[in-house]
Motif scaffolding. Structure first.
Motif, PDB file in Angstrom:
ATOM      1  N   ASN A   1      -0.751  -7.476  -3.438  1.00  0.00           N
ATOM      2  CA  ASN A   1      -1.351  -7.030  -2.304  1.00  0.00           C
ATOM      3  C   ASN A   1      -2.892  -8.115  -2.048  1.00  0.00           C
ATOM      4  O   ASN A   1      -2.985  -7.975  -1.029  1.00  0.00           O
ATOM      5  CB  ASN A   1      -1.919  -5.009  -2.506  1.00  0.00           C
ATOM      6  CG  ASN A   1      -2.116  -4.887  -0.933  1.00  0.00           C
ATOM      7  OD1 ASN A   1      -1.747  -5.019   0.180  1.00  0.00           O
ATOM      8  ND2 ASN A   1      -2.925  -2.725  -1.509  1.00  0.00           N
TER       9      ASN A   1
ATOM     10  N   ALA B   1       3.574   7.704   3.348  1.00  0.00           N
ATOM     11  CA  ALA B   1       4.276   7.172   1.636  1.00  0.00           C
ATOM     12  C   ALA B   1       3.934   8.764   1.328  1.00  0.00           C
ATOM     13  O   ALA B   1       4.525   9.392   0.442  1.00  0.00           O
ATOM     14  CB  ALA B   1       3.518   6.483   1.546  1.00  0.00           C
ATOM     15  N   ALA B   2       2.753   9.203   1.500  1.00  0.00           N
ATOM     16  CA  ALA B   2       2.331  10.892   0.574  1.00  0.00           C
ATOM     17  C   ALA B   2       3.137  11.583   1.201  1.00  0.00           C
ATOM     18  O   ALA B   2       3.498  12.731   0.511  1.00  0.00           O
ATOM     19  CB  ALA B   2       0.770  11.115   0.962  1.00  0.00           C
TER      20      ALA B   2
ATOM     21  N   LYS C   1      -0.481   3.985   3.681  1.00  0.00           N
ATOM     22  CA  LYS C   1      -0.611   5.732   2.963  1.00  0.00           C
ATOM     23  C   LYS C   1      -0.128   6.901   2.710  1.00  0.00           C
ATOM     24  O   LYS C   1       0.401   8.000   2.300  1.00  0.00           O
ATOM     25  CB  LYS C   1      -1.750   4.948   2.148  1.00  0.00           C
ATOM     26  CG  LYS C   1      -2.174   3.998   1.721  1.00  0.00           C
ATOM     27  CD  LYS C   1      -3.258   4.105   0.493  1.00  0.00           C
ATOM     28  CE  LYS C   1      -3.431   2.345  -0.470  1.00  0.00           C
ATOM     29  NZ  LYS C   1      -4.124   2.819  -0.922  1.00  0.00           N
ATOM     30  N   THR C   2      -0.556   7.439   3.974  1.00  0.00           N
ATOM     31  CA  THR C   2      -0.409   8.788   4.722  1.00  0.00           C
ATOM     32  C   THR C   2       1.022   9.088   5.012  1.00  0.00           C
ATOM     33  O   THR C   2       1.886   9.854   4.186  1.00  0.00           O
ATOM     34  CB  THR C   2      -1.475   9.093   5.654  1.00  0.00           C
ATOM     35  OG1 THR C   2      -2.736   8.454   6.221  1.00  0.00           O
ATOM     36  CG2 THR C   2      -0.905  10.322   6.525  1.00  0.00           C
TER      37      THR C   2
ATOM     38  N   GLU D   1      -3.561   0.039   5.212  1.00  0.00           N
ATOM     39  CA  GLU D   1      -3.739   1.328   3.849  1.00  0.00           C
ATOM     40  C   GLU D   1      -3.585   2.962   4.639  1.00  0.00           C
ATOM     41  O   GLU D   1      -3.604   3.071   3.661  1.00  0.00           O
ATOM     42  CB  GLU D   1      -5.485   1.029   4.457  1.00  0.00           C
ATOM     43  CG  GLU D   1      -6.119  -0.395   2.889  1.00  0.00           C
ATOM     44  CD  GLU D   1      -5.097  -0.536   2.385  1.00  0.00           C
ATOM     45  OE1 GLU D   1      -4.982   0.613   1.462  1.00  0.00           O
ATOM     46  OE2 GLU D   1      -4.741  -1.621   0.900  1.00  0.00           O
TER      47      GLU D   1
ATOM     48  N   SER E   1       1.123  -0.693  -0.186  1.00  0.00           N
ATOM     49  CA  SER E   1       0.130  -0.019   0.000  1.00  0.00           C
ATOM     50  C   SER E   1       0.668   1.807   0.232  1.00  0.00           C
ATOM     51  O   SER E   1       0.403   2.271  -0.980  1.00  0.00           O
ATOM     52  CB  SER E   1      -0.337   0.189   1.295  1.00  0.00           C
ATOM     53  OG  SER E   1      -1.983  -1.183   0.858  1.00  0.00           O
ATOM     54  N   SER E   2       2.423   1.444   1.344  1.00  0.00           N
ATOM     55  CA  SER E   2       2.978   2.565   0.865  1.00  0.00           C
ATOM     56  C   SER E   2       3.660   2.419  -0.324  1.00  0.00           C
ATOM     57  O   SER E   2       3.965   4.164  -0.357  1.00  0.00           O
ATOM     58  CB  SER E   2       3.624   2.030   2.147  1.00  0.00           C
ATOM     59  OG  SER E   2       4.808   1.280   2.015  1.00  0.00           O
ATOM     60  N   SER E   3       3.726   1.799  -0.933  1.00  0.00           N
ATOM     61  CA  SER E   3       4.743   1.534  -1.957  1.00  0.00           C
ATOM     62  C   SER E   3       3.658   2.290  -2.982  1.00  0.00           C
ATOM     63  O   SER E   3       4.079   2.967  -4.178  1.00  0.00           O
ATOM     64  CB  SER E   3       4.819  -0.474  -2.964  1.00  0.00           C
ATOM     65  OG  SER E   3       6.647  -0.312  -1.707  1.00  0.00           O
ATOM     66  N   GLU E   4       2.885   1.754  -3.366  1.00  0.00           N
ATOM     67  CA  GLU E   4       1.702   2.432  -4.228  1.00  0.00           C
ATOM     68  C   GLU E   4       1.925   4.086  -4.352  1.00  0.00           C
ATOM     69  O   GLU E   4       1.993   4.302  -5.358  1.00  0.00           O
ATOM     70  CB  GLU E   4       0.723   1.587  -4.244  1.00  0.00           C
ATOM     71  CG  GLU E   4      -0.656   2.039  -5.371  1.00  0.00           C
ATOM     72  CD  GLU E   4      -1.538   1.638  -5.439  1.00  0.00           C
ATOM     73  OE1 GLU E   4      -3.021   1.656  -6.394  1.00  0.00           O
ATOM     74  OE2 GLU E   4      -2.239   1.069  -4.287  1.00  0.00           O
ATOM     75  N   THR E   5       1.736   4.217  -3.061  1.00  0.00           N
ATOM     76  CA  THR E   5       1.013   5.165  -2.818  1.00  0.00           C
ATOM     77  C   THR E   5       2.527   5.948  -3.707  1.00  0.00           C
ATOM     78  O   THR E   5       2.706   7.086  -3.099  1.00  0.00           O
ATOM     79  CB  THR E   5       0.677   5.802  -1.431  1.00  0.00           C
ATOM     80  OG1 THR E   5      -0.620   4.948  -0.904  1.00  0.00           O
ATOM     81  CG2 THR E   5       0.830   7.701  -1.063  1.00  0.00           C
TER      82      THR E   5
ATOM     83  N   SER F   1       4.004   9.594  -5.763  1.00  0.00           N
ATOM     84  CA  SER F   1       3.417  10.884  -5.261  1.00  0.00           C
ATOM     85  C   SER F   1       5.004  11.374  -5.596  1.00  0.00           C
ATOM     86  O   SER F   1       5.340  12.788  -4.925  1.00  0.00           O
ATOM     87  CB  SER F   1       2.790  10.745  -3.954  1.00  0.00           C
ATOM     88  OG  SER F   1       2.094  10.097  -3.515  1.00  0.00           O
TER      89      SER F   1
END
Length: 426
Positions: free
Chosen positions: A70, A117-118, A114-115, A110, A24-28, A32
């Motif tokens: 994922n 990573a953003a 994700k936060t 999630e 999840s963090s990799s995707e974001t 970004s």
């Protein structure tokens, strides 16, 4: 799986949740990344940036491997959580496992990753690239099949995945980027960059010295008058004409004039021998184009002509450079000789003052798409030359004429009024 202990299953479940958080963090993080900073880091041979950039060249494959991983770990985590719940609470534990795992995945796998990573995409994306790149090679057959199906589906809607996104910035976007970079760029550097970007939006007629202010040499004058004018002029280059500016014969450089003064006798013929051929430019020429023309023609001064060939003024290389670096003379914009501040917050402004100069000096936004001077702006709005002093409102600015003579508005008083939005804010 049935023979495994609850402790081992819990450990496996914890590991799968970590894997889910990673994907999840990799995707974001990957999506970004600042593409321009990424390119800069790639040029500087940053290994993590190189790997991330390679993955982002095919976003369909990158998203494919991330989502495959994922979804796999999430489904497997759901199955393990169900087994654990059944072992502890029986068949009723299925609902408990579903509710608990949903909450755990939502928070820890999630939203939270994700936060992070953003907020810090490089710290997440670059290390993740070391794992995602070999994982893509391992899962490539499965990724290829998934991409084949999804890309075929997207083509039905006219979407071509291989085209990618255009990350080139327009002039307006680049101007916004420079304006937003105040904390990174010094104010002077920021102003210079904005000056360069505005060169295409400004024409030579916006910055030229108007015809009535051009200081030139009239060869029809007496020789003594010409010599006196040359000895007192502050300019290094001056147009030479006969009778009127439209009958220009050349441009005189003061350096060449020194050759004439070395002679025992100074004559008009000797002065005409050292002048250069005049250089004419259309009044609609953008500054960026004119800057290149000055460079190609090896010129520093040009005569600006309208569509009928009449000379409207002169523009110099220094005038264009001042649009980029700011005022180069001793009197900067803070010391504008056409603007006189008053104690009540208003300003006395000379009617011949250039509107763009007034806007720069006072940080105003008087209209510049029409007349170039304050006098021209007021007369365009009135559609007549005022017989007496009048007061008017131009946008947020109160304009009052103070002196009108010789068919011109010589002086005005101007004051900015707060807009309705500013008044509400106060």
């Amino acid at each position: 799986m049935e023979g495994a202990s609850i402790e081992s299953l819990m450990g496996l479940l914890f590991f799968l949740i970590l894997c889910s958080a990673f994907f999840s963090s990799s995707e974001t993080g990957m999506m970004s990344l600042n593409r321009y900073r990424l390119r800069h880091l790639v040029k500087n041979k940053h290994r993590g940036a190189i790997k991330a950039n390679k993955l982002l060249k095919r976003p369909d494959r990158l998203i494919g491997v991330i989502l495959i991983g994922n979804n796999f770990v999430n489904i497997l985590a759901s199955a393990i959580a169900t087994i654990i719940a059944v072992k502890i609470w029986g068949q009723g534990g299925i609902f408990i496992a579903t509710a608990a795992l949903t909450l755990v995945i939502l928070i820890f796998a999630e939203v939270s990753p994700k936060t992070v990573a953003a907020l810090h995409p490089e710290k997440i994306a670059f290390p993740a690239a070391y794992i995602l790149q070999p994982l893509l090679k391992i899962l490539y057959p499965l990724v290829w099949v998934v991409n084949l199906i999804t890309n075929s589906l997207l083509k039905l809607f006219g979407i071509k995945v291989t085209n990618g996104e255009n990350h080139h910035l327009s002039t307006e976007e680049l101007r916004t980027l420079v304006n937003e970079s105040g904390a990174v760029l010094q104010q002077r550097n920021q102003s210079m960059l904005l000056g360069v970007l505005e060169l295409d939006d400004v024409t030579v007629t916006d910055i030229m010295i108007p015809r009535n202010e051009v200081g030139g040499i009239d060869m029809d004058n007496d020789l003594e008058e010409i010599i006196d004018q040359l000895s007192k002029t502050p300019h290094t280059r001056m147009p030479v004409y006969r009778g009127e500016l439209n009958k220009v014969v050349g441009i005189l450089h003061m350096r060449n004039l020194a050759q004439v003064f070395r002679q025992k006798t100074v004559t008009k013929a000797a002065i005409l021998q050292v002048i250069h051929e005049p250089y004419f430019v259309p009044e609609s020429t953008p500054l960026q184009t004119q800057l290149l023309n000055f460079q190609q023609e090896n010129r520093r001064i040009a005569l600006v002509v309208d569509e009928y060939g009449d000379i409207q003024g002169i523009v110099t290389l220094e005038d264009i450079l001042e649009e980029i670096v700011g005022e180069m003379s001793l009197n900067g914009k803070e010391d504008n000789q056409d603007i006189y501040p008053q104690s009540d917050g208003s300003y006395f402004i000379d009617g011949t003052a250039n509107i763009r100069d007034v806007n720069k000096s006072l940080n105003w936004s008087l209209p510049t798409d029409g007349p170039k001077t304050i006098n021209g702006l007021v007369m365009e709005i009135l559609e007549a030359i005022p017989d007496a002093n009048i007061c008017m409102l131009i946008g947020d600015y109160q304009i009052e004429t103070l002196q009108v003579c010789d068919n011109q508005i010589k002086t005005i008083r101007a004051m900015k009024h707060a807009s309705e939005y500013e008044e509400e804010e106060e």
